[in-house]
Scaffold this active site. Sequence first.
Site, short mmCIF file in Angstrom:
data_model
loop_
_atom_site.label_atom_id
_atom_site.label_comp_id
_atom_site.label_asym_id
_atom_site.label_seq_id
_atom_site.Cartn_x
_atom_site.Cartn_y
_atom_site.Cartn_z
N HIS A 68 0.87 -1.04 0.33
CA HIS A 68 0.17 -0.11 -0.27
C HIS A 68 1.03 1.01 -0.50
CE1 HIS A 68 -2.34 -2.95 1.65
NE2 HIS A 68 -3.72 -2.63 1.31
N MET A 110 8.28 -3.30 5.32
CA MET A 110 8.88 -3.01 3.97
C MET A 110 9.39 -1.81 3.26
SD MET A 110 7.99 -6.38 2.83
CE MET A 110 9.21 -5.50 1.54
N GLU A 111 8.84 -0.46 4.07
CA GLU A 111 9.67 0.96 4.31
C GLU A 111 11.02 0.36 4.62
OE1 GLU A 111 6.19 0.19 4.35
OE2 GLU A 111 5.40 1.17 2.73
N ASP A 142 27.50 1.42 -5.04
CA ASP A 142 27.40 2.14 -6.38
C ASP A 142 28.76 3.03 -6.00
OD1 ASP A 142 26.96 3.57 -8.59
OD2 ASP A 142 25.99 5.03 -8.24
#
Lengths: 162, 162, 162, 162, 162, 162
Positions: free
Chosen positions: E77, E113-114, E128
């Site tokens: 969501h 999940m965030e 990176d």
Amino acid sequence: MAEFTHFKKDGSAVMVDVHEKPDTYRAASATGTIQVSPEVFAAVRDHTAKKGDVLGVARLAGIMGAKKNAELIPLCHIVPLTNCEVTFTTDENTNSITAVCTTSCVGKTGVEMEALTGVSTALLTIYDMCKAMDRGMVIRDIHILEKDGGKSGHYIYQKEEK
Amino acid sequence: MAEFTHFKKDGSAVMVDVHEKPDTYRAASATGTIQVSPEVFAAVRDHTAKKGDVLGVARLAGIMGAKKNAELIPLCHIVPLTNCEVTFTTDENTNSITAVCTTSCVGKTGVEMEALTGVSTALLTIYDMCKAMDRGMVIRDIHILEKDGGKSGHYIYQKEEK
Amino acid sequence: MAEFTHFKKDGSAVMVDVHEKPDTYRAASATGTIQVSPEVFAAVRDHTAKKGDVLGVARLAGIMGAKKNAELIPLCHIVPLTNCEVTFTTDENTNSITAVCTTSCVGKTGVEMEALTGVSTALLTIYDMCKAMDRGMVIRDIHILEKDGGKSGHYIYQKEEK
Amino acid sequence: MAEFTHFKKDGSAVMVDVHEKPDTYRAASATGTIQVSPEVFAAVRDHTAKKGDVLGVARLAGIMGAKKNAELIPLCHIVPLTNCEVTFTTDENTNSITAVCTTSCVGKTGVEMEALTGVSTALLTIYDMCKAMDRGMVIRDIHILEKDGGKSGHYIYQKEEK
Amino acid sequence: MAEFTHFKKDGSAVMVDVHEKPDTYRAASATGTIQVSPEVFAAVRDHTAKKGDVLGVARLAGIMGAKKNAELIPLCHIVPLTNCEVTFTTDENTNSITAVCTTSCVGKTGVEMEALTGVSTALLTIYDMCKAMDRGMVIRDIHILEKDGGKSGHYIYQKEEK
Amino acid sequence: MAEFTHFKKDGSAVMVDVHEKPDTYRAASATGTIQVSPEVFAAVRDHTAKKGDVLGVARLAGIMGAKKNAELIPLCHIVPLTNCEVTFTTDENTNSITAVCTTSCVGKTGVEMEALTGVSTALLTIYDMCKAMDRGMVIRDIHILEKDGGKSGHYIYQKEEK
């Protein structure tokens, strides 16, 4: 006589067709300034040196904003930038911070808008991070500094032209 | 003494924790101006009336830009806006176009940044659509006009405060 | 007389101001159909059962598309959906696949557009995955099936109303 | 026999590998129609001429939607479009509005999906802007009109082919 | 017996319907570690102190990544976070850097999940920025540390549970 | 001595300038593993075969995540991938699922980060879909497997190198 390139004869908006243009190197730089209070100026300067890095956050936001240019400006092409850089200079006489964003690509269209969006996003981020101290900050003098490449060639901003 | 809200004591950037704040009505408006050449000014004014609608495109871009604020400004919260509006006034004496973006939400944090991002995106879009005619346009005087709601209450921009 | 809600009196586009509306439960469902060739129909049906799951991919795309609605439709509000579901029925007599997308939220504005964007994205994804077999597919009959909640109350689509 | 290009032999979905294809000019156009009530038709036609510009907003949304195609359709490649244009024709006998979206690129893969997503987003935007007047609008007949370039060559939609 | 919440009985994926859940405070924290070479470890540590701020960039990326969670994880969501914070600890004995991301919201669904997406994005950003020095870095041990709120209540990760 | 490529001498972050590099073929693959409980492992394996397709959803999420890499990792270039593929292997002895993401482009910069972001997003999606059963899952061993193309040439991950 000069004409809009983003409108057809009937007035409807279009993305300019660039498919016949060659892929060439194009570069642009844009600038803009945020005028802050003496208190904010000192906090940005001192926290940057010591702890909270307002300009470091704004630099990142500017680079990421430049990459999002084609999502923001409706008729811009998606341009895979080959370079994006944001630098700042601070002027303690005027309590102002000036950002410069430099962009380049090898493509069919210029990168001025990417540079302008990068500068704007960087300055808005400074505003966001300092607004709890002062809501009266003003962003001013956003414009292209220089651009090169493409059919229209080399352009250098002349302050007196207005 | 005033302090940054977006940094912790050790200087690391954070999104400010607002979970204890009540959901209340908050509104903001921001403004900014683009200075153009007489030729561009006439083209915007006349094409808007007749055919190509530069300000219509810029208005949409501003509204959509305001919705994207939390993607652009690193430490801003996602705010479902309840309103967003962009208006323009044109001044033919100075060949300038002024945008105002008004935003509101019912939430835990203010919407000043949404208004500022909306104004900036609208002005950048004008730049984009007119840059084939004139690259010397300058965006200036982007600032909050007014905001209301939240702990810091009502704020009205005072031109003389700098 | 009925009027546009997305325009002000002077014709400029706005996001409708919903800040005074209460947060209430709202739901919507939308449908649409893609007409395919017999060959594509058989491939979708058989690969779904056995191996390649066209409808599984399209279902995900539909759900993710519904979440992106406010980025796509310029004047839509950002709505945190509380539910999104996409289902398919296949009709081998007509070689057609019908999608239904159901959405809900507890908020100040409806979720019809989210349902319509979900359906459209799901059907476009079917097109994409099958277009190497047949470019003549046609998407048709995208409309709201039903919506509930909000000031305008319950609505059920009546086929005969046109 | 024709086969899915978006699935491997074991049925798992993939983005098709196009790295060996040359960069060539590719173009596509897609169309779709929205069926509205007489009241909506008159409002779109008259407001467009006079004040609120539904089709101007939808055109922008379509162009921006086409640029977002690779975010929406899971297995599409990111394609920097060299052109995107959305046009509308209105038919007062049937109270319908037809959109055409034309796209092009110089690249390794076609731009049909970009054209289809552009058309769909434009029509959904018309729905959004008019839904306060009529929820019974229907979007129909979305399909490719023509595409050119790439290994599969020139394709023109034949209405009778189904 | 435990069951998937993201699938219906027929196996099709859905976004879980949460509209009947109350808006309550929910919080989560997640962690993860990147194992680097001694050379990279020294460069991160020293450049952070002096010049290039790898962890400052990674922190921002983590916060912005957490805000993008619902765009990345198909059935999540959209959750307007009330807080997001990313911290790092470095261990010079093992040449590893551990990130912790803490999130909260007042809503109908959790923010684990965030937090996990925030941690992952932060660690990928370290990769990176350092990959020109060493491509052999390994990201490991990404998991929830703790979560609170919602029907499932308080959860603390137990290392021995596997 | 090795140096950061993402920082200038003064420590400010930049997107590396690649405009002088030729467009060449570049490929990368990355891997990562999620450790789950026996119950989750059985559910993923059996539902995949029969009904709910956790790995099908995760595969799509991985591919779409790889396409979003430049939005997530601040200093990455926008790279139009020519290929993206995500595969899974399951190990019932250890109750673990291993993902591999393979990417390629023809461009001026490598696609390792796209592969790593694809793997991470796929594994996070598995976590999301199974977390109602078990919150103790751990994602581990995310690293590059191999990359080719570009100035730095061919690289194969050596497990012993740490």
